[in-house]
Design a protein around this motif. Structure first.
Motif, PDB file in Angstrom:
ATOM      1  N   LEU A   2     -18.211 -15.838  56.494  1.00  0.00           N
ATOM      2  CA  LEU A   2     -18.855 -16.998  57.115  1.00  0.00           C
ATOM      3  C   LEU A   2     -20.267 -16.673  57.585  1.00  0.00           C
ATOM      4  N   ALA A   3     -20.417 -15.567  58.244  1.00  0.00           N
ATOM      5  CA  ALA A   3     -21.730 -15.195  58.771  1.00  0.00           C
ATOM      6  C   ALA A   3     -22.697 -14.789  57.661  1.00  0.00           C
ATOM      7  N   LEU A   4     -22.183 -14.247  56.571  1.00  0.00           N
ATOM      8  CA  LEU A   4     -23.041 -13.803  55.477  1.00  0.00           C
ATOM      9  C   LEU A   4     -23.463 -14.943  54.551  1.00  0.00           C
ATOM     10  N   ASP A   5     -22.742 -16.044  54.572  1.00  0.00           N
ATOM     11  CA  ASP A   5     -23.059 -17.210  53.742  1.00  0.00           C
ATOM     12  C   ASP A   5     -24.003 -18.114  54.521  1.00  0.00           C
ATOM     13  N   ARG A   6     -25.231 -17.690  54.635  1.00  0.00           N
ATOM     14  CA  ARG A   6     -26.217 -18.381  55.467  1.00  0.00           C
ATOM     15  C   ARG A   6     -26.523 -19.794  54.983  1.00  0.00           C
ATOM     16  N   LYS A   7     -26.396 -20.031  53.687  1.00  0.00           N
ATOM     17  CA  LYS A   7     -26.683 -21.356  53.129  1.00  0.00           C
ATOM     18  C   LYS A   7     -25.476 -22.289  53.206  1.00  0.00           C
ATOM     19  N   GLY A   8     -24.334 -21.764  53.601  1.00  0.00           N
ATOM     20  CA  GLY A   8     -23.142 -22.597  53.710  1.00  0.00           C
ATOM     21  C   GLY A   8     -22.614 -23.081  52.377  1.00  0.00           C
ATOM     22  N   VAL A   9     -22.719 -22.250  51.358  1.00  0.00           N
ATOM     23  CA  VAL A   9     -22.288 -22.618  50.011  1.00  0.00           C
ATOM     24  C   VAL A   9     -20.769 -22.704  49.909  1.00  0.00           C
ATOM     25  N   PHE A  10     -20.076 -21.777  50.526  1.00  0.00           N
ATOM     26  CA  PHE A  10     -18.630 -21.674  50.364  1.00  0.00           C
ATOM     27  C   PHE A  10     -17.894 -22.474  51.430  1.00  0.00           C
ATOM     28  N   GLY A  58     -22.772 -14.635  45.275  1.00  0.00           N
ATOM     29  CA  GLY A  58     -23.391 -15.840  45.799  1.00  0.00           C
ATOM     30  C   GLY A  58     -23.992 -15.686  47.180  1.00  0.00           C
ATOM     31  N   LEU A  59     -23.927 -14.482  47.727  1.00  0.00           N
ATOM     32  CA  LEU A  59     -24.479 -14.239  49.060  1.00  0.00           C
ATOM     33  C   LEU A  59     -25.863 -13.608  48.935  1.00  0.00           C
ATOM     34  N   HIS A  60     -26.417 -13.133  50.032  1.00  0.00           N
ATOM     35  CA  HIS A  60     -27.777 -12.577  50.007  1.00  0.00           C
ATOM     36  C   HIS A  60     -27.757 -11.096  49.626  1.00  0.00           C
ATOM     37  N   MET A  61     -28.892 -10.600  49.203  1.00  0.00           N
ATOM     38  CA  MET A  61     -29.031  -9.208  48.776  1.00  0.00           C
ATOM     39  C   MET A  61     -28.682  -8.279  49.928  1.00  0.00           C
ATOM     40  N   PRO A  62     -28.089  -7.172  49.666  1.00  0.00           N
ATOM     41  CA  PRO A  62     -27.847  -6.518  48.384  1.00  0.00           C
ATOM     42  C   PRO A  62     -26.480  -6.840  47.770  1.00  0.00           C
ATOM     43  N   LEU A  63     -25.738  -7.802  48.343  1.00  0.00           N
ATOM     44  CA  LEU A  63     -24.383  -8.061  47.862  1.00  0.00           C
ATOM     45  C   LEU A  63     -24.308  -8.474  46.387  1.00  0.00           C
ATOM     46  N   GLY A  94     -10.616  -4.216  62.027  1.00  0.00           N
ATOM     47  CA  GLY A  94     -10.117  -4.540  63.360  1.00  0.00           C
ATOM     48  C   GLY A  94      -9.522  -5.934  63.432  1.00  0.00           C
ATOM     49  N   ARG A  95      -8.953  -6.222  64.578  1.00  0.00           N
ATOM     50  CA  ARG A  95      -8.371  -7.534  64.843  1.00  0.00           C
ATOM     51  C   ARG A  95      -9.272  -8.266  65.820  1.00  0.00           C
ATOM     52  N   THR A  96      -9.216  -9.558  65.761  1.00  0.00           N
ATOM     53  CA  THR A  96      -9.985 -10.360  66.699  1.00  0.00           C
ATOM     54  C   THR A  96      -9.061 -11.401  67.315  1.00  0.00           C
ATOM     55  N   SER A  97      -9.327 -11.745  68.550  1.00  0.00           N
ATOM     56  CA  SER A  97      -8.508 -12.762  69.210  1.00  0.00           C
ATOM     57  C   SER A  97      -9.099 -14.156  69.010  1.00  0.00           C
ATOM     58  N   ALA A  98     -10.305 -14.218  68.472  1.00  0.00           N
ATOM     59  CA  ALA A  98     -10.961 -15.504  68.239  1.00  0.00           C
ATOM     60  C   ALA A  98     -10.703 -15.977  66.813  1.00  0.00           C
ATOM     61  N   CYS A  99     -10.552 -17.270  66.665  1.00  0.00           N
ATOM     62  CA  CYS A  99     -10.346 -17.870  65.346  1.00  0.00           C
ATOM     63  C   CYS A  99     -11.605 -18.622  64.952  1.00  0.00           C
ATOM     64  N   ARG A 100     -12.089 -18.364  63.765  1.00  0.00           N
ATOM     65  CA  ARG A 100     -13.318 -19.029  63.312  1.00  0.00           C
ATOM     66  C   ARG A 100     -13.113 -20.530  63.109  1.00  0.00           C
ATOM     67  N   LEU A 101     -11.866 -20.950  62.944  1.00  0.00           N
ATOM     68  CA  LEU A 101     -11.594 -22.383  62.802  1.00  0.00           C
ATOM     69  C   LEU A 101     -12.058 -23.166  64.015  1.00  0.00           C
ATOM     70  N   SER A 102     -12.000 -22.545  65.170  1.00  0.00           N
ATOM     71  CA  SER A 102     -12.381 -23.240  66.398  1.00  0.00           C
ATOM     72  C   SER A 102     -13.841 -23.004  66.778  1.00  0.00           C
ATOM     73  N   ASP A 103     -14.590 -22.312  65.936  1.00  0.00           N
ATOM     74  CA  ASP A 103     -16.003 -22.053  66.206  1.00  0.00           C
ATOM     75  C   ASP A 103     -16.815 -23.242  65.685  1.00  0.00           C
ATOM     76  N   PRO A 104     -17.454 -24.004  66.566  1.00  0.00           N
ATOM     77  CA  PRO A 104     -18.176 -25.202  66.131  1.00  0.00           C
ATOM     78  C   PRO A 104     -19.295 -24.924  65.123  1.00  0.00           C
ATOM     79  N   ARG A 105     -19.809 -23.709  65.093  1.00  0.00           N
ATOM     80  CA  ARG A 105     -20.863 -23.382  64.122  1.00  0.00           C
ATOM     81  C   ARG A 105     -20.362 -23.453  62.690  1.00  0.00           C
ATOM     82  N   PHE A 106     -19.059 -23.281  62.508  1.00  0.00           N
ATOM     83  CA  PHE A 106     -18.493 -23.218  61.157  1.00  0.00           C
ATOM     84  C   PHE A 106     -17.526 -24.355  60.862  1.00  0.00           C
ATOM     85  N   GLU A 107     -17.431 -25.314  61.765  1.00  0.00           N
ATOM     86  CA  GLU A 107     -16.439 -26.383  61.651  1.00  0.00           C
ATOM     87  C   GLU A 107     -16.503 -27.112  60.309  1.00  0.00           C
TER      88      GLU A 107
END
Length: 112
Positions: A2-10, A58-63, A94-107
């Motif tokens: 999500l963070a690497l797809d800056r253009k929101g293509v996916f 489809g992401l940014h360089m160097p990927l 690692g594990r995270t306690s936050a879910c990206r589904l609830s992150d308004p930046r990626f809704e």
């Protein structure tokens, strides 16, 4: 990704959702097969390492460069590496306690 797809293509859909199950069937997979990442594009669908490398392309360089280099490996080697990382993803990332589904930046990136 999500963070690497800056253009929101996916866009993302849970494989267990109605949309995810329909996309699995459209891709020729069983609607309850949630064993791997699936990338669905207009021209076809991809799983495991093929999906990851197409996404990286489809992401940014160097990927895209990394995807091109790794893309020449035989599929069993790429998928073996994919399986090893998938089986140990919490050890690597690692594990995270936050879910990206609830992150308004990626809704808008999640298909419901």
């Amino acid at each position: 990704m999500l963070a690497l797809d800056r253009k929101g293509v996916f866009r993302f859909a849970a494989l267990q959702s109605d949309c995810g199950r329909a996309l699995l069937q459209r891709s020729g997979r069983a609607p309850d097969d949630i064993s791997s990442i699936v990338l669905v594009e207009q021209q076809g669908s991809y799983i495991k390492s093929d999906a990851i490398l197409r996404i990286a392309g489809g992401l940014h360089m160097p990927l895209p460069l990394v995807a091109a280099v790794l893309g020449v490996l035989p599929r069993p080697v790429k998928d073996g590496f994919y399986d090893a990382v998938a089986d140990n993803r919490y050890n690597f990332f690692g594990r995270t306690s936050a879910c990206r589904l609830s992150d308004p930046r990626f809704e808008e990136r999640f298909i419901s």
